[in-house]
Design an enzyme around this catalytic site. Structure first.
Site, PDB file in Angstrom:
ATOM      1  N   ASP A  82      -7.238  49.523  56.084  1.00 15.94           N
ATOM      2  CA  ASP A  82      -7.402  48.175  56.388  1.00 15.94           C
ATOM      3  C   ASP A  82      -8.771  47.800  54.833  1.00 15.94           C
ATOM      4  O   ASP A  82      -9.287  49.212  55.211  1.00 15.94           O
ATOM      5  CB  ASP A  82      -8.247  48.524  57.917  1.00 15.94           C
ATOM      6  CG  ASP A  82      -9.577  48.837  58.269  1.00 15.94           C
ATOM      7  OD1 ASP A  82      -9.335  49.901  57.948  1.00 15.94           O
ATOM      8  OD2 ASP A  82     -10.702  48.038  58.522  1.00 15.94           O
ATOM      9  N   GLU A 140     -10.403  50.214  60.406  1.00 17.14           N
ATOM     10  CA  GLU A 140     -11.937  51.235  60.464  1.00 17.14           C
ATOM     11  C   GLU A 140     -13.367  49.961  60.498  1.00 17.14           C
ATOM     12  O   GLU A 140     -14.673  50.783  60.964  1.00 17.14           O
ATOM     13  CB  GLU A 140     -11.914  51.746  59.396  1.00 17.14           C
ATOM     14  CG  GLU A 140     -12.529  53.303  58.960  1.00 17.14           C
ATOM     15  CD  GLU A 140     -14.376  52.467  58.938  1.00 17.14           C
ATOM     16  OE1 GLU A 140     -15.122  53.279  59.394  1.00 17.14           O
ATOM     17  OE2 GLU A 140     -13.983  51.700  57.823  1.00 17.14           O
ATOM     18  N   GLU A 141     -12.501  49.457  59.966  1.00 12.78           N
ATOM     19  CA  GLU A 141     -14.290  48.547  59.197  1.00 12.78           C
ATOM     20  C   GLU A 141     -14.820  47.591  60.276  1.00 12.78           C
ATOM     21  O   GLU A 141     -15.607  47.268  59.705  1.00 12.78           O
ATOM     22  CB  GLU A 141     -13.924  47.757  58.427  1.00 12.78           C
ATOM     23  CG  GLU A 141     -13.610  48.624  56.438  1.00 12.78           C
ATOM     24  CD  GLU A 141     -14.483  49.191  56.581  1.00 12.78           C
ATOM     25  OE1 GLU A 141     -15.274  48.787  56.677  1.00 12.78           O
ATOM     26  OE2 GLU A 141     -14.483  50.059  54.905  1.00 12.78           O
ATOM     27  N   ARG A 179     -21.397  68.093  56.562  1.00 10.44           N
ATOM     28  CA  ARG A 179     -22.056  69.577  57.357  1.00 10.44           C
ATOM     29  C   ARG A 179     -21.748  70.241  58.564  1.00 10.44           C
ATOM     30  O   ARG A 179     -21.163  68.381  58.845  1.00 10.44           O
ATOM     31  CB  ARG A 179     -23.797  68.331  56.607  1.00 10.44           C
ATOM     32  CG  ARG A 179     -23.493  67.239  57.775  1.00 10.44           C
ATOM     33  CD  ARG A 179     -24.796  66.363  57.785  1.00 10.44           C
ATOM     34  NE  ARG A 179     -26.162  67.103  57.829  1.00 10.44           N
ATOM     35  CZ  ARG A 179     -26.901  67.936  57.534  1.00 10.44           C
ATOM     36  NH1 ARG A 179     -27.414  67.496  55.922  1.00 10.44           N
ATOM     37  NH2 ARG A 179     -27.585  68.401  57.907  1.00 10.44           N
ATOM     38  N   HIS A 365     -18.474  48.667  49.122  1.00 10.18           N
ATOM     39  CA  HIS A 365     -18.342  47.467  50.038  1.00 10.18           C
ATOM     40  C   HIS A 365     -18.745  46.357  48.643  1.00 10.18           C
ATOM     41  O   HIS A 365     -19.229  45.172  48.825  1.00 10.18           O
ATOM     42  CB  HIS A 365     -19.175  47.381  51.153  1.00 10.18           C
ATOM     43  CG  HIS A 365     -18.494  48.019  52.198  1.00 10.18           C
ATOM     44  ND1 HIS A 365     -18.902  47.326  53.354  1.00 10.18           N
ATOM     45  CD2 HIS A 365     -17.806  48.936  52.412  1.00 10.18           C
ATOM     46  CE1 HIS A 365     -18.340  48.294  54.493  1.00 10.18           C
ATOM     47  NE2 HIS A 365     -17.614  48.970  53.387  1.00 10.18           N
TER      48      HIS A 365
END
Length: 398
Positions: A82, A140-141, A179, A365
């Site tokens: 998206d 996802e956003e 990580r 963004h």
């Protein structure tokens, strides 16, 4: 012959395709939950390769399944598809053609790299042990996100492990990072509406000042992290919007506050929710004001599996160079890949995509966001390396 030994050459030869695919997607972005044409385009490319494709998974999601000739595990790989409601301000031939919408986070690059991975596995399926399940995820956003709906629709059924990559411009091209344990924070949003009693600025004794109540609340919630959260458990409470009043001599009847809560473990996250609501209740009662409090639950923290995070360093070292595969700092940005990791072991990884020479200097963004496209090749190689590393270990344990 092992798949890892042929992946570099095969994928490198498809790099021009990755660039072409990515630029097409960049020119034709679609917002979260509206990725109908994007999904159709991706499915068409996969079917042209000969891949088995399941459409409309959890909305506009896709699953490409490549089954190998040899027995082995089911490894899932994920890319998001998206775009964002941002006007593209780049001056380049592949700038977005859709007003007010652009790929400002790299999802076009994720998709292009995953298409190359799909082609690699389908072409070499006689050497493949097990199944590779490639998830092309929508939305996802925007919460509640697309991951949770794809999971409900069976995306993880039978999966042994899952991996995801994010092209990351704050990390220079040529590096990769992750990580073990908590990597990315949760992100929840709240809105507080306070209603007092307005009146003349010169007659405050007959009013209930919503601004005073709101200001006391802003000050009070700062103590939640400093005095209620274990200092070894990072968290952030932000009030980013405070709106009230209309002029200088009128005491405001209403005010509105908006903010976010971010944390790296669920205990801290929901303790903050409870404390925040208590502060709202007690502060408004103290000033005699009414209130409405709304908390919108966002994505959980991204918590990487310890074993799979160690695998990243073993795999990424040969691809990027031992000194270029680094341990990332935890970051207070949310990702709905967390839902997959709540169900299956796996790891989410950053691949460096920043490069001033390529114009990749802007944050995610940003309206001028771009990537060093060579990072897509690194991403594809890393995903294959992780999958085949797991498969080798899994077969060795049998």
């Amino acid at each position: 012959m092992r798949l890892e030994s042929i992946a570099e050459k095969w994928l490198s030869e498809r790099y021009p395709d990755m660039v072409r695919w990515r630029r097409h997607l960049h020119q034709h972005p679609e917002l979260s939950f509206r990725e109908k044409d994007t999904s159709h385009w991706i499915a068409s490319r996969l079917e042209e390769m000969g891949c088995e494709v399941r459409r409309n998974v959890g909305g506009h999601g896709l699953i490409a399944t490549i089954k190998g000739a040899l027995p082995g595990p089911v490894v899932a790989l994920r890319a998001d598809i998206d775009a964002l409601p941002i006007q593209d301000e780049k001056e380049c031939e592949y700038a977005s053609k859709v007003p007010g919408v652009m790929h400002a986070c790299g999802h076009d690059g994720h998709t292009a790299a995953m298409l190359a991975v799909a082609g690699f596995y389908h072409h070499n399926r006689e050497l493949l042990a097990g199944e590779r399940r490639l998830l092309f995820q929508p939305a996802e956003e925007v919460t509640p996100g697309g991951a949770i709906e794809m999971i409900k629709d069976g995306a993880l059924d039978g999966v042994d492990v899952i991996y995801g990559v994010h092209l990351w411009t704050p990390l220079p091209y040529g590096k990769a990072a992750t990580r073990p344990g908590p990597f990315m924070s949760s992100a929840d949003e709240f809105v507080i509406e306070i209603e007092g009693k307005g009146g003349h600025g010169g007659l405050p004794h007959g009013t209930i000042d919503a601004i005073v109540a709101g200001s006391a609340l802003v000050q009070g919630v700062q103590s939640i992290v400093s005095r209620n959260v274990n200092p070894l458990h990072p968290a952030v409470v932000t009030i980013g919007s405070f709106q009230a009043g209309t002029t200088n001599n009128v005491i405001a009847e209403r005010c509105q506050l908006k903010g976010t809560v971010r944390a790296f473990d669920e205990g801290t996250r929901f303790m903050i929710h409870d404390r925040l609501e208590a502060f709202v209740t007690h502060t408004c009662e103290m000033y005699g004001a009414k209130y409405e409090y709304h908390m919108r639950i966002g994505y959980p923290p991204v918590v990487n599996d310890e074993t799979e995070a160690r695998r990243f360093f073993n795999v990424a070292g040969p691809i990027f160079g031992a000194e270029q595969a680094v341990e990332a700092e935890a970051i207070t940005v949310a990702e709905d890949f967390s839902y997959y990791l709540n169900q299956k072991p796996g790891v989410f990884m950053f691949v460096g995509a920043g490069n001033p020479e390529a114009g990749a200097i802007y944050s995610h963004h940003h309206p001028k966001f771009d990537i060093d496209e060579r990072a897509m090749l690194h991403s594809a190689r890393l995903l294959v390396g992780m999958a085949e590393g797991y498969a080798s270990d899994s077969i060795g344990r049998q």
